[in-house]
Write a protein that holds these residues in place. Structure first.
Motif, short mmCIF file in Angstrom:
data_model
loop_
_atom_site.label_atom_id
_atom_site.label_comp_id
_atom_site.label_asym_id
_atom_site.label_seq_id
_atom_site.Cartn_x
_atom_site.Cartn_y
_atom_site.Cartn_z
N ALA A 45 -32.24 16.35 -41.36
CA ALA A 45 -31.48 17.61 -41.27
C ALA A 45 -31.34 18.09 -39.83
CB ALA A 45 -32.14 18.68 -42.12
N VAL A 46 -32.35 17.88 -39.01
CA VAL A 46 -32.28 18.35 -37.62
C VAL A 46 -31.19 17.59 -36.88
CG1 VAL A 46 -33.53 18.57 -35.44
CG2 VAL A 46 -34.67 19.14 -37.60
N ALA A 47 -31.21 16.27 -36.95
CA ALA A 47 -30.21 15.46 -36.28
C ALA A 47 -28.82 15.68 -36.86
CB ALA A 47 -30.57 13.98 -36.37
N SER A 48 -28.76 16.18 -38.08
CA SER A 48 -27.48 16.44 -38.74
C SER A 48 -26.91 17.82 -38.41
CB SER A 48 -27.65 16.30 -40.26
OG SER A 48 -27.99 14.97 -40.59
N GLY A 49 -27.65 18.63 -37.65
CA GLY A 49 -27.13 19.91 -37.21
C GLY A 49 -27.53 21.11 -38.05
N ALA A 50 -28.67 21.06 -38.70
CA ALA A 50 -29.09 22.17 -39.56
C ALA A 50 -29.20 23.49 -38.80
CB ALA A 50 -30.43 21.85 -40.24
N VAL A 51 -29.74 23.47 -37.60
CA VAL A 51 -29.89 24.72 -36.85
C VAL A 51 -28.52 25.28 -36.49
CG1 VAL A 51 -30.80 25.79 -34.76
CG2 VAL A 51 -32.20 24.17 -36.04
N THR A 52 -27.59 24.42 -36.11
CA THR A 52 -26.23 24.86 -35.80
C THR A 52 -25.60 25.53 -37.02
OG1 THR A 52 -25.97 23.10 -34.17
CG2 THR A 52 -23.95 24.09 -35.04
N ALA A 130 -26.20 20.71 -44.15
CA ALA A 130 -26.01 20.10 -42.84
C ALA A 130 -26.11 18.58 -42.95
CB ALA A 130 -27.04 20.63 -41.85
N PHE A 131 -27.03 18.11 -43.78
CA PHE A 131 -27.24 16.66 -43.92
C PHE A 131 -26.19 16.01 -44.80
CE2 PHE A 131 -29.18 12.93 -45.94
CZ PHE A 131 -29.58 12.22 -44.81
N ASP A 132 -25.95 16.56 -45.97
CA ASP A 132 -25.11 15.83 -46.93
C ASP A 132 -23.64 16.18 -46.93
OD1 ASP A 132 -25.03 18.19 -48.42
OD2 ASP A 132 -26.47 17.50 -49.90
N SER A 133 -23.23 17.19 -46.15
CA SER A 133 -21.80 17.49 -46.10
C SER A 133 -21.30 17.83 -44.71
CB SER A 133 -21.46 18.64 -47.05
OG SER A 133 -22.01 19.85 -46.58
N ALA A 134 -22.19 17.92 -43.72
CA ALA A 134 -21.80 18.30 -42.36
C ALA A 134 -20.90 19.53 -42.40
CB ALA A 134 -21.11 17.13 -41.64
N ALA A 135 -21.35 20.55 -43.10
CA ALA A 135 -20.54 21.75 -43.36
C ALA A 135 -20.16 22.51 -42.10
CB ALA A 135 -21.29 22.68 -44.30
N HIS A 136 -20.80 22.23 -40.99
CA HIS A 136 -20.56 22.96 -39.75
C HIS A 136 -19.54 22.30 -38.83
CE1 HIS A 136 -23.66 20.01 -39.25
NE2 HIS A 136 -23.56 20.08 -37.94
N ILE A 137 -19.08 21.10 -39.15
CA ILE A 137 -18.09 20.41 -38.33
C ILE A 137 -17.11 19.67 -39.24
CG2 ILE A 137 -19.50 20.13 -36.26
CD1 ILE A 137 -20.25 17.37 -37.13
N SER A 138 -15.98 19.30 -38.68
CA SER A 138 -14.99 18.58 -39.49
C SER A 138 -15.55 17.21 -39.87
CB SER A 138 -13.67 18.42 -38.74
OG SER A 138 -13.77 17.39 -37.78
N THR A 139 -15.14 16.73 -41.00
CA THR A 139 -15.60 15.42 -41.47
C THR A 139 -15.19 14.33 -40.49
OG1 THR A 139 -15.47 16.22 -43.74
CG2 THR A 139 -15.63 13.85 -43.44
N GLU A 145 -18.85 11.03 -34.58
CA GLU A 145 -20.09 11.24 -33.82
C GLU A 145 -21.28 10.53 -34.44
OE1 GLU A 145 -20.49 15.49 -33.53
OE2 GLU A 145 -18.53 15.70 -32.56
N GLY A 146 -21.07 9.83 -35.57
CA GLY A 146 -22.17 9.12 -36.22
C GLY A 146 -23.13 10.03 -36.95
#
Length: 189
Positions: A45-52, A130-139, A145-146
């Motif tokens: 989750a951290v690498a996936s942008g959870a804090v963002t 954040a991990f399973d849908s990247a809800a904070h950035i476009s798909t 960005e991997g």
């Protein structure tokens, strides 16, 4: 505050990262990473942008994060005292807990009957999103960005023109016929 302990925003970020890593664990980002416990391979989750995602005002939790961090660290101190766990005072209390203790505390906070269950389940859901849908950035951007979560769950990449097409139907057959006025881009005329 103890000498050498992180201050302000660093405490907030470390605590939120440790919580997110408890929900979807990942590997340490560097050898002395304290927030990420490193109990899993690959990005969590951290690498996936959870804090963002948690800090995004559109999500509705951003203004409450200082209180959430304060509460989580207070619970961590109580947990440590109750279980005879010595906390390293150079990091926030929740970060100082072992991964096993973090998961036990989160299980307690999200258990049926806990008076703040809805809050902690909500924070947990943001970490999962954040991990399973990247809800904070476009798909598109996430895949370019991997993004570790989307790659882990096998999210397919778009065709070279940027559109997603699925030549094989997930049910093994088309579910309905195309409308006769459907354009080549898939839009109705």
């Amino acid at each position: 505050m103890q000498p050498g302990a992180p201050e302000g925003n660093e405490t907030k970020i470390m605590t939120l990262e440790a919580f997110a890593d408890t929900i979807v664990p990942g590997e340490k980002r560097w050898p002395d990473d304290r927030a990420v416990a490193g109990v899993s391979v690959g990005g969590g989750a951290v690498a996936s942008g959870a804090v963002t995602l948690l800090e995004d005002p559109a999500g509705g939790l951003a203004e409450a994060l200082d209180g959430i961090v304060f509460g989580l660290n207070a619970y961590a101190e109580g947990f440590a005292a109750e279980h005879g766990v010595a906390l390293d005072e150079s990091v926030p209390p929740f970060v100082a807990l072992s991964y096993e203790h973090r998961t036990a505390l989160v299980a307690h906070l999200t258990a049926p009957g806990h008076p703040e269950k809805a809050l902690w389940v909500g924070v947990t859901l943001f970490c999962n999103m954040a991990f399973d849908s990247a809800a904070h950035i476009s798909t598109h951007d996430a895949l370019a960005e991997g993004h570790p979560g989307l790659l882990t769950i096998g999210y397919s990449r778009p065709d070279p023109d940027g559109l997603w097409r699925f030549p094989r139907f997930s049910y093994g057959r088309p579910l309905s016929s195309l409308h006769p006025n459907t354009t080549s881009t898939g839009s109705p005329a």
